[in-house]
Design an enzyme around this catalytic site. Structure first.
Site, PDB file in Angstrom:
ATOM      1  N   ASN A 238      -4.040   6.818  -1.369  1.00 50.17           N
ATOM      2  CA  ASN A 238      -3.368   7.322  -0.171  1.00 50.17           C
ATOM      3  C   ASN A 238      -2.751   8.698  -0.381  1.00 50.17           C
ATOM      4  OD1 ASN A 238      -3.936   5.370   1.749  1.00 50.17           O
ATOM      5  ND2 ASN A 238      -2.265   4.042   1.065  1.00 50.17           N
TER       6      ASN A 238
ATOM      7  N   HIS B  17      -2.809  -3.628  -5.630  1.00 49.11           N
ATOM      8  CA  HIS B  17      -3.156  -3.124  -4.309  1.00 49.11           C
ATOM      9  C   HIS B  17      -4.660  -3.230  -4.074  1.00 49.11           C
ATOM     10  CE1 HIS B  17      -3.557   0.497  -1.387  1.00 49.11           C
ATOM     11  NE2 HIS B  17      -3.477  -0.650  -0.729  1.00 49.11           N
TER      12      HIS B  17
ATOM     13  N   GLU C 270      -5.826  -1.028  -7.207  1.00 44.08           N
ATOM     14  CA  GLU C 270      -4.856  -0.170  -7.891  1.00 44.08           C
ATOM     15  C   GLU C 270      -3.807  -1.072  -8.533  1.00 44.08           C
ATOM     16  OE1 GLU C 270      -4.627   3.980  -5.409  1.00 44.08           O
ATOM     17  OE2 GLU C 270      -3.623   2.259  -4.517  1.00 44.08           O
TER      18      GLU C 270
ATOM     19  N   SER D 213       0.818  -1.218   0.000  1.00 40.21           N
ATOM     20  CA  SER D 213       0.000   0.000   0.000  1.00 40.21           C
ATOM     21  C   SER D 213       0.848   1.261   0.000  1.00 40.21           C
ATOM     22  CB  SER D 213      -0.914   0.014   1.228  1.00 40.21           C
ATOM     23  OG  SER D 213      -0.146   0.013   2.415  1.00 40.21           O
TER      24      SER D 213
END
Length: 517
Positions: A194, A144, A156, A123
């Site tokens: 993120n 991900h 992802e 991540s």
């Protein structure tokens, strides 16, 4: 390219929450799954738990008994990495440590066939760095998933510098075949979610630090006005402040201390106190038996106004204030429309008027600054909401010069239209508007830097963190020019590079273009 063949072997390394979730969906999609963990009993337990999940899905009518039995039969606990030799795809879901991941993939590269794809569920670690020491780094990509894997739609697909685009395309198609919504992204700090999500937490923390409102009230504005499933403070408590702060610190460091990602001293203090959120029983809120937390603050009921004026320049159109006009009228309020120059001291439009107050949609200036600029003391600004026809709550701020009775009259307008009204202190951009502007700015920069497409950015934020609307679609809806104005005014108010405008937003504004047709 196409997805890996149904029935081919998928190896999953690591049987924790992420690894077992990946194994569950891969087996359900028709693959033979070999699940390996350095603790053999952990892999066996994970398979038993997955079988129990399948059984519950059968009970709920979401899976047939035959499909559940077949999927369970495709799950196997591996006793060693050597059993991964015939895997078409290996997905690593071990500890977030670069050296550990590099060592594992080096071992796997000596075991699997030349056509096998290697994928990491990292991540936060650079996919480029993980692949760098492999003999064939081109066959490693990021895959991900988001927790819980069976429920979260986003994957992802991360390409490092050496990743083969054909490999990334196969992983993308495989994730889609497993029922997920994959997006392509370049290996950069935070990938898409993120990175783009940082302002959701950062702007909430700044609002709290500036005493705009308390956590419960800000959360309520973001939920009931902005349409977010959770407000920033309850979400940080759920994630855990140790985890959330660590991700922010990691992105901040990776971008060489870019002020856009500056961590919050308030969150650091929670860590210092050991208040990690739900997991420790206390964060911004208290948890556990008998825990009591304050509710959001709302303005006391005010009388329904007899009159609401609405000023707009000839030929001007404004979707947001027009939508608000429609809601006011739908609730029986008489809204008198007129040219803005008729007998008013302000020089901006559109604007609402009641009891001498001028009411504007926030443009990133404080109400106090707008009162000065317009030479109109009784100035009030209102926040962005997701849907002006349906939102349950809206935030207002008043200029320091504003008369309390003028503010109360405006509160009465919004209450009469069915809003719970929250007064926040007079901060630039209020709550929802400043957050959405920064989310859109960050997403635009990710697109501008080739991290992902505009469609991928919006899909990632909707499917990965359940945003009610993609940040760039929201910018289209509000108006890219207005987003730029909000950011410029916030940058002027704070004097910080944190609010600098993405070059892509400026180009879109100059071209009169949108992110989505």
């Amino acid at each position: 390219m196409a997805a890996i063949a149904t029935g081919s072997v998928v190896a999953v390394i690591g049987s924790g929450a992420m690894g077992s979730g990946i194994a569950q969906i891969a087996a359900a999609a028709g693959h033979t799954v070999r699940l390996f963990d350095t603790r053999a009993e952990a892999a066996l337990k994970a398979i038993a738990d997955i079988g129990a999940v399948y059984a519950k899905l059968v009970e709920k009518g979401k899976m047939s008994a035959a499909d559940a039995d077949a999927a369970r039969a495709r799950l196997h606990a591996a006793s060693g990495l050597a059993e991964m030799a015939d895997a078409a795809l290996v997905v690593e879901a071990i500890v977030e440590n670069l050296d550990a991941k590099r060592a594992l993939f080096a071992d796997l590269e000596a075991i699997v066939g030349e056509s096998a794809i290697l994928a990491t569920n990292t991540s936060s670690i650079s996919v480029t760095a993980i692949a760098a020491r492999l003999r064939h780094p081109q066959r490693l990509v990021g895959m991900h998933f988001f927790n819980p894997v069976p429920l979260m739609a986003l994957v992802e697909v991360i390409s490092g510098v050496a990743s083969d685009p054909a490999v990334a395309a196969t992983v993308f198609d495989t994730a889609a075949a497993w029922g997920k919504n994959p997006v392509h992204a370049k290996s950069t700090p935070g990938f898409i979610v993120n990175r783009v999500a940082r302002p959701f937490y950062a702007e909430g923390l700044r609002l709290l630090n500036e005493q705009a409102a308390d956590p419960a009230t800000i959360d309520a504005v973001m939920r009931e006005g902005g349409g977010f499933r959770m407000g920033p403070f309850e979400l940080m408590d759920l994630i855990g402040h140790d985890v959330n702060y660590s991700v922010t610190q990691s992105v901040f460091n990776a971008y060489y201390n870019d002020p856009r990602y500056t961590p919050s001293v308030l969150q650091q203090e929670l860590l210092n106190a050991g208040f990690l959120g739900r997991k420790s029983g206390r964060g911004f809120f208290r948890y556990g038996e008998g825990a009591a937390n304050p509710g959001p603050r709302s303005e006391a009921p005010q009388p329904r106004p007899d009159y609401v004026g609405y000023s707009i320049e000839p030929g001007q159109s404004d979707a947001i204030t027009s939508a608000l006009c429609q809601r006011l009228e739908a609730h029986g309020l008489k809204v008198a429309r007129r040219k803005s120059a008729e007998g008013h001291q302000h020089n901006e439009a559109p604007a609402f008027h009641c009891n001498g107050a001028a009411v504007y949609f926030t443009d990133g200036r404080t109400a106090t600054a707008r009162a000065r600029d317009n030479r109109h003391a009784d100035t009030i600004v209102f926040d962005l909401v997701l849907d002006y026809g349906k939102a349950a709550r809206i935030a207002l701020a008043r200029a320091d010069q504003c008369r309390p009775e003028a503010f109360d009259a405006v509160v009465g307008i919004f209450q009469a239209a069915g809003f719970a009204v929250t007064r926040v202190d007079d901060v630039p951009g209020l709550a929802v508007m400043r957050t959405v502007a920064m989310l859109a700015n960050e997403a635009a920069d990710a697109v501008n830097q080739g991290v992902c497409s505009a469609a991928a950015a919006d899909t990632a934020m909707q499917k990965g963190v359940n945003y009610p609307r993609g940040p760039l679609a929201w910018a289209d809806a509000v108006g890219i020019g207005h987003i730029v104005t909000v950011l410029e005014n916030m940058a002027a108010a704070y004097g910080e590079d944190r609010y600098r405008v993405s070059p892509l937003l400026r180009r879109k504004q100059a071209a009169g273009a949108r992110f989505h047709a």
